[in-house]
Design an enzyme around this catalytic site. Structure first.
Site, PDB file in Angstrom:
ATOM      1  N   HIS A 170      -9.531   1.166  -0.761  1.00  0.00           N
ATOM      2  CA  HIS A 170      -8.411   1.848  -1.237  1.00  0.00           C
ATOM      3  C   HIS A 170      -7.806   1.121  -2.535  1.00  0.00           C
ATOM      4  O   HIS A 170      -6.824   1.702  -3.173  1.00  0.00           O
ATOM      5  CB  HIS A 170      -7.212   2.027  -0.352  1.00  0.00           C
ATOM      6  CG  HIS A 170      -7.532   3.014   0.822  1.00  0.00           C
ATOM      7  ND1 HIS A 170      -6.880   3.956   0.969  1.00  0.00           N
ATOM      8  CD2 HIS A 170      -8.452   2.868   2.066  1.00  0.00           C
ATOM      9  CE1 HIS A 170      -7.408   4.913   2.064  1.00  0.00           C
ATOM     10  NE2 HIS A 170      -8.350   4.016   2.508  1.00  0.00           N
ATOM     11  N   ASP A 220      -3.649  -0.419  -9.897  1.00  0.00           N
ATOM     12  CA  ASP A 220      -3.416   0.037  -8.460  1.00  0.00           C
ATOM     13  C   ASP A 220      -4.468   1.016  -8.165  1.00  0.00           C
ATOM     14  O   ASP A 220      -5.098   1.503  -8.914  1.00  0.00           O
ATOM     15  CB  ASP A 220      -2.137   1.050  -8.799  1.00  0.00           C
ATOM     16  CG  ASP A 220      -1.207   1.400  -7.370  1.00  0.00           C
ATOM     17  OD1 ASP A 220      -1.928   1.212  -6.368  1.00  0.00           O
ATOM     18  OD2 ASP A 220      -0.177   1.641  -7.587  1.00  0.00           O
TER      19      ASP A 220
HETATM   20  P1  ADQ Z   1       0.077   1.337  -1.423  1.00  0.00           P
HETATM   21  O1  ADQ Z   1       0.017   0.137  -2.090  1.00  0.00           O
HETATM   22  O2  ADQ Z   1       0.981   1.687  -0.302  1.00  0.00           O
HETATM   23  O3  ADQ Z   1      -1.476   2.079  -0.893  1.00  0.00           O
HETATM   24  P2  ADQ Z   1       0.676   3.991  -2.751  1.00  0.00           P
HETATM   25  O4  ADQ Z   1      -0.458   4.666  -3.142  1.00  0.00           O
HETATM   26  O5  ADQ Z   1       1.729   4.177  -4.003  1.00  0.00           O
HETATM   27  O6  ADQ Z   1       0.799   2.545  -2.439  1.00  0.00           O
HETATM   28  O7  ADQ Z   1       1.290   4.901  -1.503  1.00  0.00           O
HETATM   29  C1  ADQ Z   1       2.473   4.810  -1.112  1.00  0.00           C
HETATM   30  C2  ADQ Z   1       2.902   5.611  -0.033  1.00  0.00           C
HETATM   31  O8  ADQ Z   1       4.102   4.964   0.749  1.00  0.00           O
HETATM   32  C3  ADQ Z   1       3.271   7.099  -0.651  1.00  0.00           C
HETATM   33  O9  ADQ Z   1       3.202   7.971   0.327  1.00  0.00           O
HETATM   34  C4  ADQ Z   1       4.929   6.935  -0.819  1.00  0.00           C
HETATM   35  O10 ADQ Z   1       5.577   7.994  -0.730  1.00  0.00           O
HETATM   36  C5  ADQ Z   1       5.303   5.693   0.225  1.00  0.00           C
HETATM   37  N1  ADQ Z   1       6.292   4.991  -0.315  1.00  0.00           N
HETATM   38  C6  ADQ Z   1       6.266   4.129  -1.192  1.00  0.00           C
HETATM   39  N2  ADQ Z   1       7.374   3.611  -1.277  1.00  0.00           N
HETATM   40  C7  ADQ Z   1       8.368   4.143  -0.531  1.00  0.00           C
HETATM   41  C8  ADQ Z   1       9.560   4.112  -0.042  1.00  0.00           C
HETATM   42  N3  ADQ Z   1      10.693   3.329  -0.745  1.00  0.00           N
HETATM   43  N4  ADQ Z   1      10.074   4.615   0.919  1.00  0.00           N
HETATM   44  C9  ADQ Z   1       9.426   5.567   1.536  1.00  0.00           C
HETATM   45  N5  ADQ Z   1       8.064   5.838   1.283  1.00  0.00           N
HETATM   46  C10 ADQ Z   1       7.337   4.989   0.382  1.00  0.00           C
HETATM   47  C11 ADQ Z   1      -2.630   1.796  -0.990  1.00  0.00           C
HETATM   48  C12 ADQ Z   1      -3.204   1.429  -2.498  1.00  0.00           C
HETATM   49  C13 ADQ Z   1      -3.000   2.628  -3.384  1.00  0.00           C
HETATM   50  C14 ADQ Z   1      -3.562   3.707  -2.872  1.00  0.00           C
HETATM   51  C15 ADQ Z   1      -3.078   4.060  -1.445  1.00  0.00           C
HETATM   52  C16 ADQ Z   1      -3.895   5.370  -0.767  1.00  0.00           C
HETATM   53  O11 ADQ Z   1      -2.519   0.246  -3.029  1.00  0.00           O
HETATM   54  O12 ADQ Z   1      -3.512   2.291  -4.699  1.00  0.00           O
HETATM   55  O13 ADQ Z   1      -3.140   4.785  -3.750  1.00  0.00           O
HETATM   56  O14 ADQ Z   1      -3.233   2.864  -0.596  1.00  0.00           O
HETATM   57  O15 ADQ Z   1      -5.398   5.042  -0.982  1.00  0.00           O
END
Ligand code: ADQ
Length: 471
Positions: free
Chosen positions: A157, A364
């Site tokens: 991921h 990311d």
């Molecule tokens: P993450 O590093 O956790 O995931 P991201 O892809 O941005 O990062 O996913 C975050 C998820 O958490 C989103 O669904 C978002 O809505 C939720 N989220 C973030 N901040 C939040 C908050 N303050 N309150 C509630 N919900 C929140 C890892 C990788 C990413 C990749 C994903 C999926 O680091 O690059 O996109 O896995 O593969």
């Protein structure tokens, strides 16, 4: 075909679920298992107090959630240690932040062995196994040693850096090539897949044809599967959520000011400190916007036991305070900085209310917030996504305003451009982005990965006269 067995570090057990959560992997895996029966296996999220650790099983909606606790030692060495203080920074190109210890590496390998030992008890020969993320790179090897010949796929991921960086990982030669025990290794972008392929060629002397490698008498395929979101469902959620009393209160509190939104886990990879500096530069250089915008930064705390995370929490909190002090007025606070998590429905409503989505990670894997922001927009009057070119999402979201997060001038200029963008251009960009996200939604992503895993030829002989092991 047997069951689908999904393995990830954390398992989102339904009973324990709370409506507000932060973590892209959980969102992705839940959606994958929704229409299939199967097993989701992994850590319960709990640290055991007793010495004997047994697995627990909960069945919910035809899905068996099988979890195990981590011992205190495992949690310290495997989770807080090797995965979060070595693999996470190095795979995000932050070699400077990696803190290696041999003991943590042993803990990492031990937990992978424990996972394999417990999985061994439940696996059937025709089960399809899909392993997620950097916590579990050596798992296939541990399963193969126990005689499992199942098709096993791995999806990373987070980013895969080039071999010049991967080789800074102490013992990389023990860990990275173990990914070849999988039948299919999936990445978020072509760059990530290419970097891994270059590692195998440079460091292991392996050669590929179209990303197919032959290792001994087995074949491993590398491919690209950019993770999606539940685009249509998210759009629908946003339409409804913008009417939530809380979201309406936020909108009212803006008193007509344009909302800029950032939503992240509080992590150094997300570039929040650089983003604040860029916003400060925007206020400094485009003074006509002072008093007319509100930047809401939601940054949920994560990995709080790790010193680097405590440090950025301090840094970002004080930067937000300093900028508010310098530019704010008695009736206007430029930055609203919030650490608490919000539910997906609240986030969807807030995204829809925001004129600008500011998503500027330094690095990311994908970044689902970028996709959620687009899915949430009102097609008649959409907001503008400003997106880091170093997020995996930038490979698909070409109609966003792509920026270099290390260059505050480019981000500040993009904020001004987004705020002033005419409706026709906003609609064009939104239409093109929404089309991409509707096509490659999360169901499409999972279906593509699983179809590829099922179809892979297993033995090298099935590939004809393909190039085999190099020197
Ligand atoms: P993450 O590093 O956790 O995931 P991201 O892809 O941005 O990062 O996913 C975050 C998820 O958490 C989103 O669904 C978002 O809505 C939720 N989220 C973030 N901040 C939040 C908050 N303050 N309150 C509630 N919900 C929140 C890892 C990788 C990413 C990749 C994903 C999926 O680091 O690059 O996109 O896995 O593969």
């Amino acid at each position: 075909m047997g069951q689908l067995v999904i393995v990830s570090n954390r398992v989102g057990i339904p009973e324990k679920n709370v409506s507000a959560r932060a973590g892209g992997l959980e969102v992705a895996v839940k959606a994958t298992l929704q229409d299939k029966s199967g097993i989701w296996f992994g850590w319960s999220g709990k640290v055991a107090t007793q010495t004997k650790i047994a697995t627990q099983k909960v069945v919910h909606d035809k899905i068996a959630y099988i979890t195990l606790d981590l011992s205190k030692e495992d949690h310290h060495e495997y989770y807080n240690g090797f995965t979060n203080r070595v693999l996470w920074p190095i795979l995000h190109y932050r070699v400077d932040l990696a803190e290696f210890s041999r003991r943590d590496l042993s803990g990492y390998l031990r937990v992978n062995e424990n996972f394999a030992r417990e999985l061994h008890e439940v696996l059937e020969p025709d089960d399809l196994i899909w392993v997620h993320d950097y916590h579990l790179m050596p798992l296939a090897k541990a399963l193969r040693r126990r005689g499992h010949k199942n098709r096993i796929g791995f999806f990373l991921h987070i980013p895969c850096p080039p071999p010049e960086i991967l080789t800074t990982l102490p013992n990389h030669e023990r860990l990275i090539p173990s990914l070849c025990e999988y039948d299919l290794v999936g990445f978020q972008t072509g760059d990530d897949a290419f970097n891994f392929s270059r590692y195998l060629t440079r460091e292991c002397g392996l050669h590929s044809r179209d990303f197919n490698f032959v290792v001994a008498d087995r074949k491993v395929r590398i491919d690209v599967f950019p993770v999606g979101i539940e685009t249509a469902a998210f759009a629908d959620l946003a339409r409804r959520s913008v009417r939530l009393p809380f979201v309406q209160r936020v909108i009212t509190s803006l008193v007509g000011r344009a909302l800029i939104i950032g939503v992240d886990r509080l992590d150094y990879s997300k570039g929040i400190a650089n983003r604040l500096s860029a916003f400060e530069l925007f206020l400094q250089t485009q003074a006509q916007w002072r008093g007319k915008v509100t930047y809401l930064q939601i940054a949920t705390k994560s990995r709080t036991e790790i010193p680097e995370y405590a440090a950025i929490e301090q840094e970002i909190g004080s930067a937000a305070g300093r900028i508010n002090g310098a530019y704010g007025e008695a009736d206007w606070t430029p930055i609203r900085y919030i650490n608490r998590p919000y539910s997906h429905s609240t986030l969807a409503g807030l995204y829809r209310a925001a004129r600008v989505g500011l998503v500027t990670p330094l690095r990311d894997g994908m970044n689902l917030v970028a996709k959620e922001y687009i899915a949430s927009q009102n097609p008649e009057d959409p907001g503008v996504l400003i997106l880091s070119r170093f997020a995996g999402a930038a490979h698909e979201c070409k109609a966003a305003l792509l920026v270099n997060p290390y260059d505050p001038d480019s981000v500040a200029a993009a904020i001004g451009q987004a705020l002033a963008m005419p409706l026709a251009e906003r609609r064009d960009r939104y239409d093109s982005l929404f089309k991409v996200l509707s096509h490659n939604d999360i169901q499409h992503w999972a279906a593509r990965f699983l179809a590829a895993l099922e179809q892979e030829p297993r033995a090298a002989s099935e590939l004809g006269e393909m190039a085999s092991l190099g020197s």
